[in-house]
Design an enzyme around this catalytic site. Structure first.
Site, PDB file in Angstrom:
ATOM      1  N   GLU A 134      17.105  21.432 -14.115  1.00 43.20           N
ATOM      2  CA  GLU A 134      16.796  20.003 -14.179  1.00 43.20           C
ATOM      3  C   GLU A 134      15.350  19.812 -13.795  1.00 43.20           C
ATOM      4  O   GLU A 134      14.755  20.658 -13.143  1.00 43.20           O
ATOM      5  CB  GLU A 134      17.670  19.227 -13.176  1.00 43.20           C
TER       6      GLU A 134
ATOM      7  N   LYS B 100      12.445  18.191 -11.573  1.00 51.59           N
ATOM      8  CA  LYS B 100      12.372  17.723 -10.184  1.00 51.59           C
ATOM      9  C   LYS B 100      11.527  16.454 -10.179  1.00 51.59           C
ATOM     10  O   LYS B 100      10.322  16.487 -10.353  1.00 51.59           O
ATOM     11  CB  LYS B 100      11.725  18.795  -9.309  1.00 51.59           C
TER      12      LYS B 100
ATOM     13  N   ASP C 222       9.667  13.259  -8.818  1.00 48.95           N
ATOM     14  CA  ASP C 222       8.916  13.055  -7.596  1.00 48.95           C
ATOM     15  C   ASP C 222       8.946  11.581  -7.196  1.00 48.95           C
ATOM     16  O   ASP C 222       8.177  10.770  -7.685  1.00 48.95           O
ATOM     17  CB  ASP C 222       7.468  13.514  -7.829  1.00 48.95           C
TER      18      ASP C 222
ATOM     19  N   TYR D  45      21.172  12.957  -9.995  1.00 45.68           N
ATOM     20  CA  TYR D  45      21.312  14.390 -10.267  1.00 45.68           C
ATOM     21  C   TYR D  45      22.408  15.131  -9.501  1.00 45.68           C
ATOM     22  O   TYR D  45      22.658  16.283  -9.780  1.00 45.68           O
ATOM     23  CB  TYR D  45      19.980  15.114 -10.061  1.00 45.68           C
TER      24      TYR D  45
ATOM     25  N   LYS E 130       8.104  24.979  -8.130  1.00 46.14           N
ATOM     26  CA  LYS E 130       7.028  23.979  -8.137  1.00 46.14           C
ATOM     27  C   LYS E 130       5.995  24.301  -9.202  1.00 46.14           C
ATOM     28  O   LYS E 130       5.492  25.419  -9.255  1.00 46.14           O
ATOM     29  CB  LYS E 130       6.329  23.954  -6.768  1.00 46.14           C
TER      30      LYS E 130
ATOM     31  N   CYS F  76     -27.200  -1.443  -0.764  1.00 51.58           N
ATOM     32  CA  CYS F  76     -26.408  -1.747  -1.955  1.00 51.58           C
ATOM     33  C   CYS F  76     -27.135  -1.353  -3.241  1.00 51.58           C
ATOM     34  O   CYS F  76     -28.293  -1.717  -3.428  1.00 51.58           O
ATOM     35  CB  CYS F  76     -26.076  -3.234  -1.976  1.00 51.58           C
TER      36      CYS F  76
ATOM     37  N   CYS G   4     -28.028  -4.844  -5.080  1.00 52.84           N
ATOM     38  CA  CYS G   4     -28.875  -5.917  -4.536  1.00 52.84           C
ATOM     39  C   CYS G   4     -29.741  -5.441  -3.382  1.00 52.84           C
ATOM     40  O   CYS G   4     -30.474  -6.230  -2.789  1.00 52.84           O
ATOM     41  CB  CYS G   4     -28.017  -7.094  -4.098  1.00 52.84           C
TER      42      CYS G   4
ATOM     43  N   CYS H 271     -21.126  -4.153   1.150  1.00 52.10           N
ATOM     44  CA  CYS H 271     -22.375  -4.888   0.982  1.00 52.10           C
ATOM     45  C   CYS H 271     -22.128  -6.296   1.518  1.00 52.10           C
ATOM     46  O   CYS H 271     -21.280  -7.013   0.996  1.00 52.10           O
ATOM     47  CB  CYS H 271     -22.771  -4.955  -0.494  1.00 52.10           C
TER      48      CYS H 271
ATOM     49  N   CYS I  38     -25.106 -10.847  -4.228  1.00 57.61           N
ATOM     50  CA  CYS I  38     -24.904  -9.552  -4.874  1.00 57.61           C
ATOM     51  C   CYS I  38     -24.163  -9.764  -6.201  1.00 57.61           C
ATOM     52  O   CYS I  38     -23.009 -10.209  -6.202  1.00 57.61           O
ATOM     53  CB  CYS I  38     -24.096  -8.673  -3.916  1.00 57.61           C
TER      54      CYS I  38
HETATM   55  P1  AMP Z   1      11.631  18.916  -1.089  1.00 61.95           P
HETATM   56  O1  AMP Z   1      11.447  17.488  -0.662  1.00 61.95           O
HETATM   57  O2  AMP Z   1      10.393  19.531  -1.666  1.00 61.95           O
HETATM   58  O3  AMP Z   1      12.342  19.756  -0.076  1.00 61.95           O
HETATM   59  O4  AMP Z   1      12.587  18.852  -2.359  1.00 61.95           O
HETATM   60  C1  AMP Z   1      13.890  18.375  -2.231  1.00 61.95           C
HETATM   61  C2  AMP Z   1      13.989  17.045  -2.887  1.00 61.95           C
HETATM   62  O5  AMP Z   1      13.782  17.133  -4.275  1.00 61.95           O
HETATM   63  C3  AMP Z   1      15.347  16.475  -2.767  1.00 61.95           C
HETATM   64  O6  AMP Z   1      15.550  15.839  -1.552  1.00 61.95           O
HETATM   65  C4  AMP Z   1      15.366  15.472  -3.894  1.00 61.95           C
HETATM   66  O7  AMP Z   1      14.949  14.231  -3.407  1.00 61.95           O
HETATM   67  C5  AMP Z   1      14.299  15.950  -4.846  1.00 61.95           C
HETATM   68  N1  AMP Z   1      14.782  16.183  -6.223  1.00 61.95           N
HETATM   69  C6  AMP Z   1      14.138  15.744  -7.324  1.00 61.95           C
HETATM   70  N2  AMP Z   1      14.782  16.087  -8.438  1.00 61.95           N
HETATM   71  C7  AMP Z   1      15.886  16.751  -8.068  1.00 61.95           C
HETATM   72  C8  AMP Z   1      16.970  17.348  -8.780  1.00 61.95           C
HETATM   73  N3  AMP Z   1      17.014  17.336 -10.124  1.00 61.95           N
HETATM   74  N4  AMP Z   1      17.939  17.936  -8.067  1.00 61.95           N
HETATM   75  C9  AMP Z   1      17.882  17.967  -6.714  1.00 61.95           C
HETATM   76  N5  AMP Z   1      16.888  17.421  -5.987  1.00 61.95           N
HETATM   77  C10 AMP Z   1      15.893  16.813  -6.647  1.00 61.95           C
HETATM   78 ZN    ZN Z   2     -24.926  -5.886  -2.918  1.00 62.12          ZN
END
Ligand code: AMP
Ligand code: ZN
Length: 664
Positions: A110, A112, A114, A221, A308, A402, A405, A420, A426
């Site tokens: 899957e 990951k 962010d 997920y 990663k 600045c 000005c 500034c 300005c």
């Molecule tokens: P880390 O914070 O680097 O330890 O990564 C773990 C976190 O990745 C988990 O707590 C989830 O919030 C996040 N995460 C994002 N996508 C997934 C996924 N497909 N499966 C499991 N965890 C995920």
């Molecule tokens: Zn200025």
């Protein structure tokens, strides 16, 4: 059809449309039709509070305010993941797994995502709780905010288990993030650094209607719970999708680490086309039986592994450091780079943030630098290749005056940015302030755009926003590309702006830290500009959600002679500098200093009307009972835990009628 049936049918329809739009990304009706149906439902619900439903689609807009987020212990711990960075790491992991389980192992791959992790609890198909990860053992209850995220189903479809938790990630897609930042910049605020932090910050906003405005998304997920009748991770993703959750389609079932690597290689490239941020791949042993055999270490499951992605880097030359002056006078140093390809785009500029950052990395013109595009949209310089540095190079001297000005820059205590101080002389500040004043969310002046403002300033026709109201048609016609008709439109648009309500004028004044929301709060509380001008710092801080930084900034603004003069001129021209009379007519101070908690279902007014009545009469509405609560207004079916708490703290419980008597 009975009213109840009508309400239920509308809720069902709206739920389906929400699902089509936010989960499937395939709307079947227009926004307008959707809004009409929502309005119908709202009207019916207001008239018939006896059919209140905490998971009705009308509650998606938020409105409940949370002062303190309760801590909740996760029924099943939320683990973090072990990380890997190479093929070798993954092969090592496989070797460890194969020692612990029998038979073949297949994996789900899957993406990951962010964002901010979240655990959702469903009982009998209804969302009952949403909790942040916290330390993995306990997190914060952010249910009211999460309910406003449209892709989170409030009611499930199909054949779901009676009780389970589902885990996922709340993300802020790039597009929405960029839009939020444009608005912040327009309000003179620092833009947010990256979507991830902004997503997690959004979950902790006190006012859920603010969360509702943010374009958050929730991607799921993992399922957690007993006896779910599911035997693999792959199956659980499919099931969750059937129940109405947004489960991204990118996941794949593979039978070997080679398959995993193929997935990784493909997405390392393709992830750039996704609408939200991803920072790797998560690989999970597919078979749940095998998962159980593998179990957990103290920190992470043995059956899952994160891979990663490397943040994209490029090497290039820094040609020149230039400095930009913002509307508030803030100076931003910018690195002008030799153009270079990075993460699918050509990068020519990178932000250097401030003087400290330049000093810390010892960045100099002519240096060879490493540029990275991580979570941030604007690439940043992460380091200098010192081996390539020119022998006679000298440390960067940050500018002291600045660039526009020539005024000497200042730096306030505790702030990273230089400013500034030549606020009225300005050019970029003068132009920026007027551009902000006329912008869509402020005075929204039709027929006048940012470039025309710059032109008007350059031609010496205006130097501040009050000057706009003195402009004559004859003055603007000679301007470049200004036809008779556009001149008419411009003058007319300016005149029409005198009808824009006070809160938007207040926003338009461009007081630092006074964005749209703060302007609304201040306008509502003080009702007129005179009252705000008269307020002391302490008084301002006492207004809900106004902190010391805002209070100081407001004081500073109105202590400025020039600003007060501008405001007086606006007043003379007839710009709205107080709340309009009919709005005011409905407002009193009767409940000043009193805090109310509203619970249960009411007969004469809806919950929302009740809350509005409290606020219009100067009272405060809180969502939880504490020693600070003055009254609990209780309708039918008041929650038993609230009742108990009110009794324990000895807080007076009043009925709907008692309340209406209170305000006469
Ligand atoms: P880390 O914070 O680097 O330890 O990564 C773990 C976190 O990745 C988990 O707590 C989830 O919030 C996040 N995460 C994002 N996508 C997934 C996924 N497909 N499966 C499991 N965890 C995920
Ligand atoms: Zn200025």
């Amino acid at each position: 059809m009975s009213v109840e049936q009508q309400i239920n049918q509308l809720r069902e329809e709206l739920r389906q449309h929400n699902y089509n739009y936010y989960v499937l990304d395939a709307a079947t009706i227009s926004d307008y039709e959707f809004d009409m149906k929502l309005k119908d439902l709202q009207a019916l619900e207001e008239k018939h509070p006896e059919f209140y439903d905490a998971n009705s689609p009308t509650l998606r807009v938020g409105g409940e305010v949370t002062k303190n987020f309760n801590t909740v212990v996760h029924e099943q711990r939320m683990y973090s993941l072990d990380n890997s960075y190479s093929k070798e790491d993954l092969l090592d992991w496989e070797t460890r797994i194969k020692k612990l389980v029998d038979g073949d192992v297949s994996y789900t791959c899957e993406l990951k995502y962010d964002g901010a992790s979240i655990s959702l609890t469903y009982e009998n198909g209804e969302l009952i709780r949403a909790v942040t990860r916290g330390d993995g053992i306990q997190g914060d209850d952010v249910t009211t905010n999460v309910k406003t995220i449209k892709s989170v189903p409030l009611k499930l479809k199909g054949n779901y288990p009676p009780k389970f938790d589902i885990r996922g990630e709340i993300v802020l897609p790039y597009e929405g993030f960029a839009k939020m930042n444009q608005e912040r910049i327009a309000a003179g605020e620092e833009p947010y650094a990256n979507p991830r932090n902004t997503a997690s910050g959004s979950l902790k906003l006190q006012d859920s209607s603010e969360t509702a405005k943010r374009p958050l998304d929730c991607l799921l997920y993992n399922l957690a719970g007993d006896r779910l009748g599911i035997s693999s991770q792959h199956e659980s993703l499919e099931k969750a999708r059937e129940w109405g959750f947004k489960v991204p389609k990118e996941s794949r079932l593979v039978t070997s680490i080679d398959g995993v690597l193929e997935f990784i290689n493909m997405w390392d490239e393709k992830r750039r086309d996704l609408p939200y941020e991803t920072d790797g791949v998560v690989i999970k042993v597919n078979n749940l039986q095998q998962q159980e055999e593998l179990g957990f270490t103290s920190k992470a499951p043995r059956w899952a592994m994160a891979y990663k992605f490397k943040a994209e880097q490029a090497v290039t030359k820094l040609n020149e450091i230039t400095y930009q002056v913002g509307r508030t006078g803030a100076i931003t140093p910018v690195a002008n780079l030799e153009p270079v390809q990075l993460a699918g785009t050509t990068v020519k500029r990178a932000s250097l943030h401030n003087a400290d950052q330049i000093a810390k990395l010892d960045i100099r013109e002519e240096d060879t630098v490493f540029v990275e595009k991580g979570g941030e949209i604007i690439p940043k310089i992460i380091s200098v290749d010192f081996t390539k540095r020119n022998k006679n190079s000298v440390p960067t001297k940050y500018i002291t005056s600045c660039p526009e000005c020539d005024t000497e820059l200042i730096r306030k205590e505790g702030e990273a940015q230089h400013y500034c101080p030549n606020v009225y002389g300005c050019p970029p500040q003068i132009i920026g302030r007027i551009q902000h004043y006329i912008s869509r969310k402020a005075l929204d002046i039709e027929g006048l755009g940012g470039e025309t403002v710059a032109l008007l300033v350059k031609e010496g026709l205006i130097t501040n926003y009050a000057d706009l109201y003195d402009l004559k048609k004859e003055q603007v016609i000679p301007l470049e590309r200004m036809a008779e008709k556009s001149a008419d439109n411009l003058i007319e648009g300016i005149a029409k702006s005198k009808e824009i309500p006070f809160e938007r004028v207040l926003f338009g004044l461009g007081i630092r830290y006074v964005g749209e929301t703060v302007a609304k709060k201040l306008a509502k509380h003080y009702k007129s500009i005179e009252a705000i001008i008269a307020a002391t710092e302490e008084e301002l801080v006492n207004v809900d959600e106004i902190g010391i930084k805002i209070a100081q900034s407001v004081r500073e603004f109105f202590e400025g002679e020039d600003n007060r003069m501008l405001v007086n001129r606006l007043m003379d021209y007839g710009v709205q500098l107080q709340i309009s009379a009919d709005k005011l007519a409905n407002q009193t101070d009767t409940l000043k200093g009193q805090t109310f908690v509203v619970s249960g279902v009411f007969e004469k007014v809806s919950r929302n009307e009740l809350k509005k009545l409290i606020e219009d009469n100067g009272g405060k509405v809180s969502s939880s009972i504490s020693s600070k609560t003055t009254y609990v207004v209780a309708g039918a079916n008041m929650g038993p835990s609230k009742l108990e708490k009110a009794n324990k703290l000895g807080i007076t419980i009043i009925s709907e009628d008692d309340f209406l008597n209170l305000i006469g």
